[in-house]
Design an enzyme around this catalytic site. Structure first.
Site: not given
Length: 553
Positions: A303, A478-480
């Site tokens: 994101h 930080y939504h990997l």
């Protein structure tokens, strides 16, 4: 740590990574006492005091002693910037350094996974695992059928008048107030639910791993960086790891399975340096190809958020004033007494799940609001002046990239290329999000508190100007996900099947955010916990009790 099994270097299961997924797996796989488990964690124990103070994420996020300080490749769509995409490297992994938000997303996220050929991954199938991983405290908790162990999920208890005005303004715009966005109906505005209990962060390590450490069938080895998966033919039989760069290699063996729970970046890299991945990439690393899987490291998504900042009027009390001087001392005292305090809040206070354009069937944006102004170009660093910040990102970005090892040395950071905003639809939705933020910050309800927009500033009005602002100032959330994507064998880019077993391999499973076939309309933490709960049942040959789809039923 608990006493090891009789053979100190052979276990039934070896789990690589003690983050959110690894902590859940370690607990569930050892709870009946019949299996031995070794967990390898690249980072140290979670003794850093800033981990346990919710506001301490500002410190840990930039601390290489407990985080992987990864950076993305610079691109024109990030203004030529390399963006820090920090991940946790300690017991609890990113759950020890994240924003503590608990957000399941929309039911259709999971239904979409199932429709891609992943049997047993529809919303009704996985709802029992979401419930198992959480302990809901507060609004509707015990009456909504949620479990009594797991991560404690609490409601915001520090309420700021500016946040209340923001929510009221959104309601005035026609956005409904939603007190429980995890009920299966996400649409609306309200306060976030978070993994904070009695003023302290509760990481996955605290909730799942620490209680299991008393069991003699669990051993956790910290500062143990996995450097290769060991194979006999196509079967994974163990893991090689090192305590320090250039140090002597050590090995731990697995009788049944090796389970990778290293996170989206490290799981892909470990597979690649172990000989599992695209043949040209693996060969270029000087590693023998054990099994070619061209999807390893591909399908990467994240994101990408832009934030609008406004200066507050003198009478407004924001985090900028409260986090300094005597007022900060008062907040510390309140926290020490167990009272609501800015030290015990998540970085994002208010959620808005809404639409970038009218006419959509469901929200395609997540927006966040904080009664504090952040400095330009800095992540979660409060500015010198009092203000507020609102951010927005697209739920399901189409832009995708990759994670690729640069060398066989796991001390060399891999190449991370997310290709933010490369898809035209992503740019369109992102622009809609920025314009929605401006509308939400311009309501009559907020007018008594806010003065003027400082970022991007009133001069930025056209699509090109706002996109230029997004390119130069946007950042990761930080939504990997996605680098070991789940899918049937007929999908040439899939890495694991719907039992999370690596295609073409034996004794090798992946259970972390890397298996997500598509981005959920949410922060990824809750879904990662769910994946680990479901993986544990699949490993043990168990099934969850059936459930109804509606939480309110």
């Amino acid at each position: 740590m608990a006493a090891p099994a009789a053979d100190a270097d052979t276990f039934d299961y070896v789990i690589v990574g003690a983050g959110a997924a690894g902590s859940v797996l370690a607990n569930r796989l050892t709870e009946d006492g019949t299996a031995t488990v070794c967990v390898l964690e690249a980072g140290p124990p979670d003794r850093n005091p800033w981990i346990h103070i919710p506001a301490g994420f500002i410190k840990t996020l930039v601390d290489p002693s407990c985080t992987w300080q990864f950076k993305t490749q610079p691109t024109p769509n990030t203004g030529g910037r390399a963006i820090s995409t920090t991940q946790g490297r300690t017991l609890g992994g990113s759950s020890s350094v994240n924003g503590m938000i608990y957000n399941r997303g929309q039911p259709d996220d999971l239904n979409g996974w199932a429709q891609r050929g992943n049997r047993g991954w529809g919303y009704a199938d996985v709802l029992p695992y979401y419930r198992r991983s959480e302990r809901r405290i507060g609004f509707g908790g015990e009456g909504r059928g949620r479990e009594t162990d797991g991560i404690p999920i609490t409601d915001m208890d520090w309420i700021n008048p500016v946040s209340e005005a923001f929510i009221a303004g959104c309601v005035g715009m026609g956005i409904p107030r939603n007190p429980d966005y995890n009920s299966g109906d996400q649409t609306g505005v309200g306060y976030f639910q978070r993994a904070i209990l009695r003023g302290r962060r509760v990481s996955a390590a605290r909730a799942f791993l620490k209680p299991a450490l008393a069991r003699r069938n669990l051993e956790v080895r910290t500062n143990a960086r996995a450097s290769a998966i060991l194979f006999e033919g196509k079967r994974a039989v163990g893991v090689r790891y090192r305590k320090e760069r250039g140090g002597a290699p050590r090995e731990v063996r697995a009788r049944r399975e090796v389970v990778l729970s290293s996170g989206t970046v490290n799981t892909a890299r470990l597979l690649q340096v172990s000989g599992v991945g695209p043949a040209p990439l693996v060969g270029g690393l000087g590693v023998p190809v054990v099994h070619e899987l061209r999807g390893v490291g591909e399908n990467f998504r994240d994101h990408y958020a832009s934030r609008v900042v406004m200066r507050a009027k003198p009478g407004a009390q924001t985090l900028n004033q409260l986090a300094r001087g005597v007022r900060l001392g008062a907040e510390v005292a309140r926290w020490g007494l167990g009272r609501p305090s800015i030290l015990a809040t998540a970085p994002s206070h208010v959620h808005v799940f809404w639409k970038s354009f009218e006419g959509l069937d469901a929200p395609d944006l997540q927006c966040v609001f904080t009664p504090g102004s952040y400095a330009e170009g800095k992540v979660y660093v409060l500015d010198d002046y009092p203000g507020v910040t609102a951010g927005a990102w697209q739920h399901r970005p189409e832009s995708s990239g990759w994670v690729r090892a640069r060398s066989a040395d796991v001390w060399d950071d891999p190449e991370i290329q997310p290709n933010y905003l490369s898809d035209p639809m992503d740019r369109r939705v992102h622009l809609g999000g920025i314009r929605l933020l401006r509308r939400m910050l311009s309501t009559p309800e907020l007018a008594p508190y806010l003065d003027a927009e400082t970022l991007p500033g009133p001069a930025a009005q056209s699509d090109d100007e706002l996109l230029d602002f997004a390119f130069r100032n946007g950042s990761t959330t930080y939504h990997l996900i996605g680098t070991a994507r789940m899918g049937p064998a007929t999908d040439p880019t899939a890495v694991v099947d719907d039992r999370l077993l690596v295609h073409g391999m034996e004794g090798l499973r992946v259970a972390d955010a890397s298996i997500m076939p598509a981005m959920p309309s949410a922060n990824t933490y809750a879904t990662t916990l769910m994946i680990a709960e479901k993986a544990a049942d699949m490993i043990r040959g168990r099934q969850a009790a059936p459930t109804v789809v509606s939480e309110a039923a």
